[in-house]
Design a protein around this motif. Sequence first.
Motif, PDB file in Angstrom:
ATOM      1  N   ARG A 181       0.839  -1.193   0.000  1.00 24.42           N
ATOM      2  CA  ARG A 181       0.000   0.000   0.000  1.00 24.42           C
ATOM      3  C   ARG A 181       0.871   1.239   0.000  1.00 24.42           C
ATOM      4  O   ARG A 181       2.028   1.181   0.403  1.00 24.42           O
ATOM      5  CB  ARG A 181      -0.898   0.003   1.252  1.00 24.42           C
ATOM      6  N   THR A 185      -3.289   8.274  -6.359  1.00 23.23           N
ATOM      7  CA  THR A 185      -2.966   7.085  -7.145  1.00 23.23           C
ATOM      8  C   THR A 185      -1.509   6.673  -7.030  1.00 23.23           C
ATOM      9  O   THR A 185      -1.193   5.483  -7.012  1.00 23.23           O
ATOM     10  CB  THR A 185      -3.301   7.297  -8.631  1.00 23.23           C
ATOM     11  N   GLN A 191      -1.745 -12.408  -1.139  1.00 21.97           N
ATOM     12  CA  GLN A 191      -3.086 -12.973  -0.957  1.00 21.97           C
ATOM     13  C   GLN A 191      -3.036 -14.339  -0.288  1.00 21.97           C
ATOM     14  O   GLN A 191      -4.066 -14.940  -0.026  1.00 21.97           O
ATOM     15  CB  GLN A 191      -3.822 -13.053  -2.292  1.00 21.97           C
ATOM     16  N   TYR A 229      -5.352 -10.890  -6.142  1.00 22.15           N
ATOM     17  CA  TYR A 229      -6.459  -9.935  -6.102  1.00 22.15           C
ATOM     18  C   TYR A 229      -6.510  -9.163  -7.411  1.00 22.15           C
ATOM     19  O   TYR A 229      -5.500  -8.634  -7.875  1.00 22.15           O
ATOM     20  CB  TYR A 229      -6.232  -9.000  -4.911  1.00 22.15           C
ATOM     21  N   GLN A 230      -7.701  -9.117  -8.044  1.00 24.10           N
ATOM     22  CA  GLN A 230      -7.793  -8.503  -9.370  1.00 24.10           C
ATOM     23  C   GLN A 230      -8.049  -7.002  -9.304  1.00 24.10           C
ATOM     24  O   GLN A 230      -7.889  -6.304 -10.293  1.00 24.10           O
ATOM     25  CB  GLN A 230      -8.920  -9.162 -10.169  1.00 24.10           C
ATOM     26  N   GLY A 231      -8.498  -6.535  -8.171  1.00 28.99           N
ATOM     27  CA  GLY A 231      -8.779  -5.102  -8.057  1.00 28.99           C
ATOM     28  C   GLY A 231      -7.494  -4.319  -7.882  1.00 28.99           C
ATOM     29  O   GLY A 231      -6.399  -4.837  -8.078  1.00 28.99           O
ATOM     30  N   ARG A 232      -7.632  -3.073  -7.513  1.00 26.22           N
ATOM     31  CA  ARG A 232      -6.448  -2.227  -7.375  1.00 26.22           C
ATOM     32  C   ARG A 232      -5.989  -2.213  -5.936  1.00 26.22           C
ATOM     33  O   ARG A 232      -6.788  -2.183  -5.011  1.00 26.22           O
ATOM     34  CB  ARG A 232      -6.768  -0.814  -7.824  1.00 26.22           C
ATOM     35  N   LEU A 233      -4.707  -2.236  -5.760  1.00 23.92           N
ATOM     36  CA  LEU A 233      -4.174  -2.126  -4.405  1.00 23.92           C
ATOM     37  C   LEU A 233      -3.756  -0.707  -4.097  1.00 23.92           C
ATOM     38  O   LEU A 233      -3.624  -0.316  -2.955  1.00 23.92           O
ATOM     39  CB  LEU A 233      -2.983  -3.065  -4.228  1.00 23.92           C
ATOM     40  N   SER A 234      -3.505   0.077  -5.135  1.00 23.16           N
ATOM     41  CA  SER A 234      -3.125   1.469  -4.852  1.00 23.16           C
ATOM     42  C   SER A 234      -3.561   2.368  -5.983  1.00 23.16           C
ATOM     43  O   SER A 234      -4.010   1.906  -7.000  1.00 23.16           O
ATOM     44  CB  SER A 234      -1.625   1.575  -4.644  1.00 23.16           C
TER      45      SER A 234
END
Lengths: 394, 159
Positions: A56, A317, B147, B154-159
């Motif tokens: 993150r 972003t 994961q 994970y297919q979505g966005r992490l950042s």
Amino acid sequence: MATNRSETMTINMGPQHPSTHGVLQLILELDGEVVVKATPHIGFLHRGVEKLSEHRTYHQIIPLTDRLDYLAPMSNNLGYVLAVEKLLGITDEIPERVKRIRVIMAELTRLKSHLVWMACHALDIGAMTVFLYCFRERECITDIYEKVSGARMTSNYFRVGGLSEDFPEGIEQEIRTFAESIPEHVEEYEGLLTGNRIWQKRTIGVGHISAEAAIDIGITGPSLRGSGVDWDLRRDNPYSGYEDYDFEVPVRDDCDTFARYKVRLDEMRQSARIILQALDKLKPGPVLANCPKIVLPPKHDVVNTIEGLIHHFKIVTEGFKPEVGEIYQGVEAPKGELGFYLVSDGSAHPFRMKIRPPSFVNLQGLPQMVEGRLLADVIAVIGTLDIVLGEIDR
Amino acid sequence: MSDQAIVEKLKAKFSTEIIDVVEFRGETTVTVKKEQIVDICTFMRDDCGYNFLCDLCGVDYLGQVPRFMVVYNLYNIPAKQRFRIKAPVEEGVKIDTVSTVWGTANWHERECWDLMGIEFNNHPDMRRILMPADWEGHPLRKDYPVQGPDREPYQGRLS
């Protein structure tokens, strides 16, 4: 003639046990009522915060820190943002007002945490009334939390370089009224417990740990100061402007549960003092540092100008990239020294973030505090160490 | 005693052991060879006053040799000073425990082995601490998927 044979019995305590303050499991080997050996088992609440944080951006980690010691979210926020600010080298850029508000909220958090400790510790040992009294005051703090950050527990209020927003109108008076009432309330709790014979029997001489043993095992915070070690990071390695305030560090050298109880109550009085001083010194000003590459632009600019929107978009972003290096920042959280060790490889994510949770290390002292003592003392010692499994297991 | 004086003292005593000295944001980090880590830590505790081990952890520099770094964050309670010592460790090689120097290292080293897979010689109680006893792998290693094992990323966005 019967032989004098002694046989030990092993019993399991937790993780589903109301007195273990969460999901702590203790394997206790007993000889009659006496604890021969205590083995803590932890990890039932492990969520991999350190692993998650490596994936993150620095801003996105703040909500994870709320969930470490969930009884003191703002102390965790504070430790983390101070660590990132140190890594970025912007510690001197933080505006005066931000520092004051951070201190006010961190001290309210200390009161909040100590109130839950007092409530549960007393309840565990059998004093129900104190629980109700403490939660009455804690409710005032959660109300303040809600007005300031929008959330009652997981506040997510501090930001790298400042705060998510300024204090709402009228909150200063509310905090002042509350802080002024604290000494009276602490007297009230003392009236219920300090002179109480049952309370004294259950705490004096219980959970003894000497100063040398406590330092060796790594105990910090009020638990260490109850063993006579005069060490408080707020005074000794001041951060966020703590050097401006006049307060005392309560220390007692009886090394037992009663001493730690007195230290924490005195700390609550001192916290109220610090809050009042900070409110007196609080002056209007910006609540974000002037570091456009790091802090989010004001909301007004984001919705009204294209430059503001682009700026916001880029920081959200892409995050920001501290230079290569490593730092350690410790803060005096309600339970002891909360440390963040950050390693940056120059990218927008921490290369490694190690959290040093005070409860994790303090819990390590439990076996030597209970071995050779009665089973009932285990409950008192778990309470006096003031552990939270959220930060032990991370 | 300033950090500089501590470094000089260390250099005088363990001249062949010190690999690197770095100062960053006012914090001094000394990298030492792992062979004499117990002696160095004992020296830091007894002769330099660093009586408190704040934290011990591992860092995985995947792709570099040696792969791991064990980090010791020390604190001197009377002088209110911090100091950091690091020791590089190759994959599959053990480093000596410092739990004989500071008792608190016991759980820190267990955690370091559990999550990072760095093994410690002569440790009194080397068991997993945060992960279940039958867990395979060491989650904080850089080549361990975020994961978890045997799951789609994970297919979505992490950042």
